[in-house]
Design an enzyme around this catalytic site. Structure first.
Site, PDB file in Angstrom:
ATOM      1  N   ASN A  40       0.848  -1.207   0.000  1.00 48.32           N
ATOM      2  CA  ASN A  40       0.000   0.000   0.000  1.00 48.32           C
ATOM      3  C   ASN A  40       0.872   1.240   0.000  1.00 48.32           C
ATOM      4  O   ASN A  40       1.651   1.391  -0.949  1.00 48.32           O
ATOM      5  CB  ASN A  40      -1.155  -0.054   1.000  1.00 48.32           C
ATOM      6  CG  ASN A  40      -0.819  -0.266   2.436  1.00 48.32           C
ATOM      7  OD1 ASN A  40      -0.149  -1.227   2.785  1.00 48.32           O
ATOM      8  ND2 ASN A  40      -1.281   0.602   3.300  1.00 48.32           N
ATOM      9  N   ASP A  41       0.800   2.102   0.976  1.00 47.20           N
ATOM     10  CA  ASP A  41       1.386   3.442   0.842  1.00 47.20           C
ATOM     11  C   ASP A  41       2.878   3.458   0.522  1.00 47.20           C
ATOM     12  O   ASP A  41       3.654   2.713   1.119  1.00 47.20           O
ATOM     13  CB  ASP A  41       1.239   4.219   2.157  1.00 47.20           C
ATOM     14  CG  ASP A  41      -0.135   4.123   2.755  1.00 47.20           C
ATOM     15  OD1 ASP A  41      -1.051   3.614   2.105  1.00 47.20           O
ATOM     16  OD2 ASP A  41      -0.279   4.560   3.913  1.00 47.20           O
ATOM     17  N   SER A  46       2.790   3.790   8.121  1.00 43.55           N
ATOM     18  CA  SER A  46       3.418   4.761   7.218  1.00 43.55           C
ATOM     19  C   SER A  46       4.225   5.841   7.917  1.00 43.55           C
ATOM     20  O   SER A  46       3.971   6.198   9.073  1.00 43.55           O
ATOM     21  CB  SER A  46       2.345   5.418   6.349  1.00 43.55           C
ATOM     22  OG  SER A  46       1.931   4.499   5.378  1.00 43.55           O
ATOM     23  N   ARG A  74      -1.436   9.041  13.075  1.00 35.66           N
ATOM     24  CA  ARG A  74      -0.343   8.307  12.415  1.00 35.66           C
ATOM     25  C   ARG A  74       0.206   9.022  11.183  1.00 35.66           C
ATOM     26  O   ARG A  74      -0.273  10.058  10.795  1.00 35.66           O
ATOM     27  CB  ARG A  74      -0.840   6.913  11.998  1.00 35.66           C
ATOM     28  CG  ARG A  74      -2.068   6.894  11.127  1.00 35.66           C
ATOM     29  CD  ARG A  74      -2.475   5.460  10.769  1.00 35.66           C
ATOM     30  NE  ARG A  74      -3.752   5.439  10.095  1.00 35.66           N
ATOM     31  CZ  ARG A  74      -4.920   5.196  10.697  1.00 35.66           C
ATOM     32  NH1 ARG A  74      -4.974   4.936  11.991  1.00 35.66           N
ATOM     33  NH2 ARG A  74      -6.041   5.226  10.007  1.00 35.66           N
ATOM     34  N   ASP A  75       1.182   8.378  10.583  1.00 39.23           N
ATOM     35  CA  ASP A  75       1.779   8.756   9.296  1.00 39.23           C
ATOM     36  C   ASP A  75       2.604  10.043   9.352  1.00 39.23           C
ATOM     37  O   ASP A  75       2.337  11.014   8.615  1.00 39.23           O
ATOM     38  CB  ASP A  75       0.687   8.882   8.193  1.00 39.23           C
ATOM     39  CG  ASP A  75      -0.256   7.690   8.161  1.00 39.23           C
ATOM     40  OD1 ASP A  75       0.173   6.595   8.580  1.00 39.23           O
ATOM     41  OD2 ASP A  75      -1.418   7.852   7.718  1.00 39.23           O
TER      42      ASP A  75
END
Ligand code: FRU
Length: 494
Positions: A42-43, A103, A160-161
């Site tokens: 994914n990311d 992420s 997050r991220d």
């Protein structure tokens, strides 16, 4: 390295070996896009030019074609076109990341490469989130420093991220968050050493012009300077469809504005959808030594159809988009294919002043499934231009309604589905076709449609139809295959 880390890495490498033949035999395997060696990607994460190379990490679940406990895969490149797999960067081995190294981003400090990422922990139905730091001197093996930021009490654990950047010798970080009222936010932090972080405040929400209530969670914010403005690219969850807009499960778009760092005030224009296609999410950007702001995204979407992907029987799912250069034209973000993409061009055909008049037309030599097509100087008195791509996808421009459309047969249920955007004028198209993807750049990147397409593998034809008279210069190039090799065996397991 801990015993647990060694064990997880060994299992992941074994899974790659076990599935290698079946993955490679998939006719839908892409040829110039970043894909997982097996499992789910994914990311994009940690996108950076460091030590003479571009590095890109990615969210990776090695053991199944579904989401779950994420690792960080790692690829590198000198030209952003040919990618080589590097040893697996992060395995979720420690208590603070036991349910995934989620992420995050990469920065350089004192010559070393630092990763800031989210440690995800789920106990029963409870979620915990830790922002963590890892460091590498060689860009291959990472030493974990553990959590450097705990959850502030203002937010839920959907926090997050981290995306980190430096300005005037100070580190800044933006994090995607959810308030206790279940509203999406982007939160700004500051640090002098990457280890101690101070919260400066919310960039969106109550202290800003608008966009206080826009989705229940904001994922993967990325804030950067472009032409003296501050642009924030973000992926909000929970935004309802609005006319032609926001028809994917989750959305991705941007704000263009000006950030007053001292007073933590971000004044910005309205949210604009970033890509008009079906699969595009969680992009991340870097600025390179040439000063270009380059973005790459996940060409996937976490939705109800994810488990219907035709690649699943072949033990892999999803890919990343092509990297694209971002340019600000007024308040509009253009996405332009990288100049480097031309390296892949092989044989081609060209039709100058091609004409289509109330008919359906094929052009000899215009077929294939790993190629680039361009239409330049599109003009004429036509009402409608339709380009059918490999049977089950169509790009349509309705000049009367000023509407651009991408249609495809859904890979989940076969019905036609469409995405649209308003387009004042169609001047040019550049279409990157890979075995199971389409990326359509309209008017030099003014609009982009990104989508996976699963045609019958034998269907490699293209046709043009019009209502009225339309003329254009048509070019097609076969593209050389550049998809990277498999992860190098880490010397720790060889
Ligand atoms: C976005 C996202 C991020 C998270 C990651 C987990 O697709 O949900 O918010 O960090 O994926 O894989």
């Amino acid at each position: 390295m801990t015993e647990r880390e060694r064990e997880l890495l060994a299992q992941a490498y074994a899974e790659i070996e076990k599935n290698r033949d079946i993955v490679e035999n998939d006719p839908y395997r892409l040829h110039y896009h970043i894909m997982p060696p097996t499992g789910l990607i994914n990311d994009p994460n940690g996108f950076i030019e460091w030590n003479g190379k571009y590095h890109l990490f990615y969210q990776w679940q090695p053991f199944k074609t579904a989401h779950g406990t994420k690792f960080w895969g790692h690829v590198s490149s000198t030209d952003l076109v040919h990618w080589e797999h590097e040893p697996i960067a992060l395995a979720p081995s420690e208590w603070y990341e036991q349910d995934g190294c989620y992420s995050g981003s990469a920065v350089e400090q004192d010559g070393n490469l630092f990763l800031l990422y989210t440690g995800n922990v789920k106990e029963d139905d409870e979620r915990e989130t830790y922002q963590c730091l890892a460091e590498s001197a060689d860009g291959k093996t990472f030493k974990k420093h553990g959590p450097v930021l705990h959850l502030p009490e203002e937010y839920t654990a959907h926090f997050r991220d981290p995306k980190v950047w430096k300005k005037d010798d100070v580190w800044y970080m933006v994090i995607g968050a959810q308030t206790k009222k279940l509203e999406g936010r982007a939160v700004l932090f500051q640090s002098h050493d990457l280890k101690n972080w101070t919260r400066l405040g919310d960039l969106t929400g109550t202290n800003t012009d608008h966009i206080g209530e826009f989705g229940y969670m904001w994922e993967c914010p990325d804030l950067f300077e472009l032409d003296g403005r501050e642009v924030m690219v973000v992926s909000p969850q929970g935004v309802a469809p609005d006319g032609m807009l926001y028809h994917n499960e989750h959305q991705c778009g941007y704000l263009v504005g000006d950030l007053d760092y001292e007073n933590v005030k971000y004044r910005h224009e309205a949210f604009v959808e970033m890509d008009r296609g079906f699969e595009f999410y969680a992009p991340q950007t870097l600025v390179d030594k040439k000063g270009r702001r380059i973005m790459i995204a996940w060409m996937g979407m976490p939705d109800q159809y994810e488990q219907k992907h035709p690649t699943i029987p072949f033990k892999w799912i999803h890919s990343l988009t092509l990297p694209r250069e971002l340019k600000l034209v007024g308040n509009k973000l253009y996405q332009v294919p990288l100049e480097e993409m031309k390296i892949l061009r092989g044989d081609g055909v060209r039709y100058s002043g091609a004409e289509v008049v109330n008919e359906e037309k094929h052009f000899a030599g215009l077929d294939g499934d790993v190629m680039e097509i361009s239409l330049d100087h599109i003009h004429g008195t036509y009402e409608m231009l339709e380009i059918t791509l490999r049977g089950n996808a169509r790009f349509i421009y309705n000049k009367e309604k000023k509407l651009a459309t991408l249609e495809r047969a859904s890979f989940a249920h076969g019905q036609t589905e469409a995405r649209h955007c308003y387009l004042e004028k169609l001047d040019s198209l550049r279409i990157f076709v890979d075995t199971s993807s389409l990326e359509i750049f309209v008017n030099e990147g003014q609009e982009v449609f990104s989508a996976r397409q699963f045609p019958y593998p034998e269907n490699k034809g293209y046709s043009f139809a019009s209502k009225g008279y339309v003329s254009f210069d048509l070019n097609k190039w076969d593209l050389n295959k550049s998809a990277g090799a498999y992860p190098m065996q880490d010397e720790r397991y060889a």
